[in-house]
Design a protein around this motif. Sequence first.
Motif, PDB file in Angstrom:
ATOM      1  N   ILE A  93       0.816  -1.218   0.000  1.00  0.00           N
ATOM      2  CA  ILE A  93       0.000   0.000   0.000  1.00  0.00           C
ATOM      3  C   ILE A  93       0.851   1.270   0.000  1.00  0.00           C
ATOM      4  O   ILE A  93       0.320   2.377  -0.012  1.00  0.00           O
ATOM      5  CB  ILE A  93      -1.011   0.029   1.172  1.00  0.00           C
TER       6      ILE A  93
ATOM      7  N   ALA B 252      -0.242   3.277  -2.743  1.00  0.00           N
ATOM      8  CA  ALA B 252      -1.673   3.610  -2.800  1.00  0.00           C
ATOM      9  C   ALA B 252      -1.883   5.099  -2.538  1.00  0.00           C
ATOM     10  O   ALA B 252      -0.943   5.814  -2.152  1.00  0.00           O
ATOM     11  CB  ALA B 252      -2.422   2.797  -1.748  1.00  0.00           C
ATOM     12  N   ASP B 253      -3.100   5.557  -2.757  1.00  0.00           N
ATOM     13  CA  ASP B 253      -3.459   6.936  -2.432  1.00  0.00           C
ATOM     14  C   ASP B 253      -3.673   7.000  -0.921  1.00  0.00           C
ATOM     15  O   ASP B 253      -4.666   6.488  -0.399  1.00  0.00           O
ATOM     16  CB  ASP B 253      -4.741   7.299  -3.205  1.00  0.00           C
TER      17      ASP B 253
ATOM     18  N   GLN C  79      -6.939   7.962   0.832  1.00  0.00           N
ATOM     19  CA  GLN C  79      -8.099   7.069   0.903  1.00  0.00           C
ATOM     20  C   GLN C  79      -7.669   5.603   0.985  1.00  0.00           C
ATOM     21  O   GLN C  79      -8.069   4.772   0.171  1.00  0.00           O
ATOM     22  CB  GLN C  79      -9.051   7.284  -0.259  1.00  0.00           C
ATOM     23  N   LEU C  80      -6.890   5.329   1.993  1.00  0.00           N
ATOM     24  CA  LEU C  80      -6.337   3.975   2.121  1.00  0.00           C
ATOM     25  C   LEU C  80      -7.399   2.885   2.264  1.00  0.00           C
ATOM     26  O   LEU C  80      -7.239   1.787   1.738  1.00  0.00           O
ATOM     27  CB  LEU C  80      -5.388   3.920   3.328  1.00  0.00           C
TER      28      LEU C  80
ATOM     29  N   THR D   2     -10.440   2.734   0.979  1.00  0.00           N
ATOM     30  CA  THR D   2     -10.989   2.436  -0.350  1.00  0.00           C
ATOM     31  C   THR D   2      -9.973   1.659  -1.187  1.00  0.00           C
ATOM     32  O   THR D   2     -10.320   0.724  -1.909  1.00  0.00           O
ATOM     33  CB  THR D   2     -11.326   3.759  -1.081  1.00  0.00           C
ATOM     34  N   GLU D   3      -8.722   2.068  -1.086  1.00  0.00           N
ATOM     35  CA  GLU D   3      -7.670   1.405  -1.866  1.00  0.00           C
ATOM     36  C   GLU D   3      -7.565  -0.079  -1.480  1.00  0.00           C
ATOM     37  O   GLU D   3      -7.404  -0.954  -2.330  1.00  0.00           O
ATOM     38  CB  GLU D   3      -6.320   2.099  -1.626  1.00  0.00           C
TER      39      GLU D   3
ATOM     40  N   LYS E 259     -10.315  -2.074  -2.945  1.00  0.00           N
ATOM     41  CA  LYS E 259     -10.053  -2.319  -4.370  1.00  0.00           C
ATOM     42  C   LYS E 259      -9.077  -3.478  -4.535  1.00  0.00           C
ATOM     43  O   LYS E 259      -9.204  -4.286  -5.454  1.00  0.00           O
ATOM     44  CB  LYS E 259      -9.459  -1.065  -5.027  1.00  0.00           C
TER      45      LYS E 259
ATOM     46  N   PHE F   9      -0.375  -0.530  -8.640  1.00  0.00           N
ATOM     47  CA  PHE F   9      -1.170   0.705  -8.566  1.00  0.00           C
ATOM     48  C   PHE F   9      -1.030   1.617  -9.787  1.00  0.00           C
ATOM     49  O   PHE F   9      -1.911   2.424 -10.061  1.00  0.00           O
ATOM     50  CB  PHE F   9      -0.823   1.489  -7.301  1.00  0.00           C
TER      51      PHE F   9
ATOM     52  N   GLY G 209      -3.716   1.985 -13.710  1.00  0.00           N
ATOM     53  CA  GLY G 209      -4.205   1.661 -12.370  1.00  0.00           C
ATOM     54  C   GLY G 209      -5.249   0.551 -12.338  1.00  0.00           C
ATOM     55  O   GLY G 209      -6.007   0.455 -11.362  1.00  0.00           O
TER      56      GLY G 209
ATOM     57  N   ILE H 187      -6.072  -2.428 -11.203  1.00  0.00           N
ATOM     58  CA  ILE H 187      -5.502  -3.306 -10.174  1.00  0.00           C
ATOM     59  C   ILE H 187      -5.722  -4.781 -10.487  1.00  0.00           C
ATOM     60  O   ILE H 187      -4.813  -5.608 -10.393  1.00  0.00           O
ATOM     61  CB  ILE H 187      -6.090  -2.928  -8.791  1.00  0.00           C
TER      62      ILE H 187
END
Length: 306
Positions: free
Chosen positions: A10, A13-14, A17-18, A20-21, A24, A202, A207, A209
Motif C-alpha cells: 500500500i 496507494a493513495d 483514501q487507504l 478504499t484502496e 479495491k 497501482f 491503475g 488493479i
Amino acid sequence: MKKIKISPSILSADFSQLGTEIKKLEEGGADMIHVDVMDGHFVPNLTIGPPVIKALKNYSTLPFDVHLMISPVHKYIKDYADAGADIITIHPEATDNLEESINLIKKLNKKIGLSLNPDTPINIIKKFLPSIDLVLIMSVYPGFGGQKFIPRVIDKIKELKNIKEKQSIKFDIEVDGGIDFDNSKLVIAAGANILVSGTTIFKNNKGDIKKNIDILSIKGTGKAGRISKGDLMSLVGNIPQPSTRKSTHGLEERVKMTRLRVTIAKRLKEAQNNAAMITTFNVGCVDLSSKRASLILSWIVIISRY
Ligand code: DX5
Ligand code: ZN
C-alpha cells in the motif's frame, strides 16, 4: 500445484483514501495486504504505525502482511500484533536477539517472516528456517517504493529454494521491490511463491488493479506476459549468445546448447507433472545452427507453480 500469491504494497496507494484502496485490492484478487512500516532510522523514510493498521483492518478480511523496517524492532512487535498484523516480518539486523523476537511473534500467534536485504546472506537466518513461516527477499534496498529490481537476488531465491527442498522444510519465499511483469516470471521460476508489488499494481495499465494482479500471478496473458531475451537467458541459464560466425559451433558451445535442451525438457516434464502453466515466448534469433543458418526459435518456458 501451488498458487502464486500477490501481496500488494500500500506504499504506492493513495494515502488520502487507504480504506478504499484496500477494498479495491481485495476486489482485484489480492491474496494479502503488504504494509511497509518504516521508522526513519532503520530505513531513511517514515510511514505508518499500529493505529493506522488497526483502522485499515475494518476495510478488508485479507491477511495483513506487515513488513517491519524499524529498529530496535523487538519492543514494537506486540503493538503491531495487537493492531491486527497477521504476518509479522522483521529484519535480523533490527533486533539484538533474533531468536527471542521470533519466539515473541510465535507466542502472539502470528506468522513469522524474516527479511533479507540484498547484501544480507541466507546464512544469517539458516538455523531458523525450519521454524519460520516466510522469508522475504528484498530485491531493492528497503526504504522506498518505485526502485529498480536488483537481478542478483534471483540467485539468492534459487539458493533458498534448494535449501527448502533438500531439508524438506516449508516456508514461503516472498520477494519485495521493483517487481514488474517481466522479472515476476524470473522470480517465480527461481522459487518465489509470494510477490510484493506497489508501483506495478497501482500504476500500470492506468491503475487497473485486477489486471495487474492477474498478470503478476500469471493468470493474465498477452503482451504483458512476454519476456525479453536477456531475461530468458538468465532464467534458463547457459544459453549461448547468438554467434555471428558461419562456421560450426565449438565443442563448449555445443555442450551449453545440450544443457539448455535438457533444462527445457526437464521443465516441460515438471510442468506436465504439476499441470503447471505453460507460457510460450518468442525470443528470436538464438543461433543454434550447426552450419550456416541462424534460426529464429520459439522457446517454451515453463513457469511451474511450486
Ligand atoms: C521497500 C518496500 C517495498 C516496496 C514495494 O522498502 O519494502 O514493499 O515499496 O514497492 P515497489 O513495487 O514500488 O518496489
Ligand atoms: Zn515491503
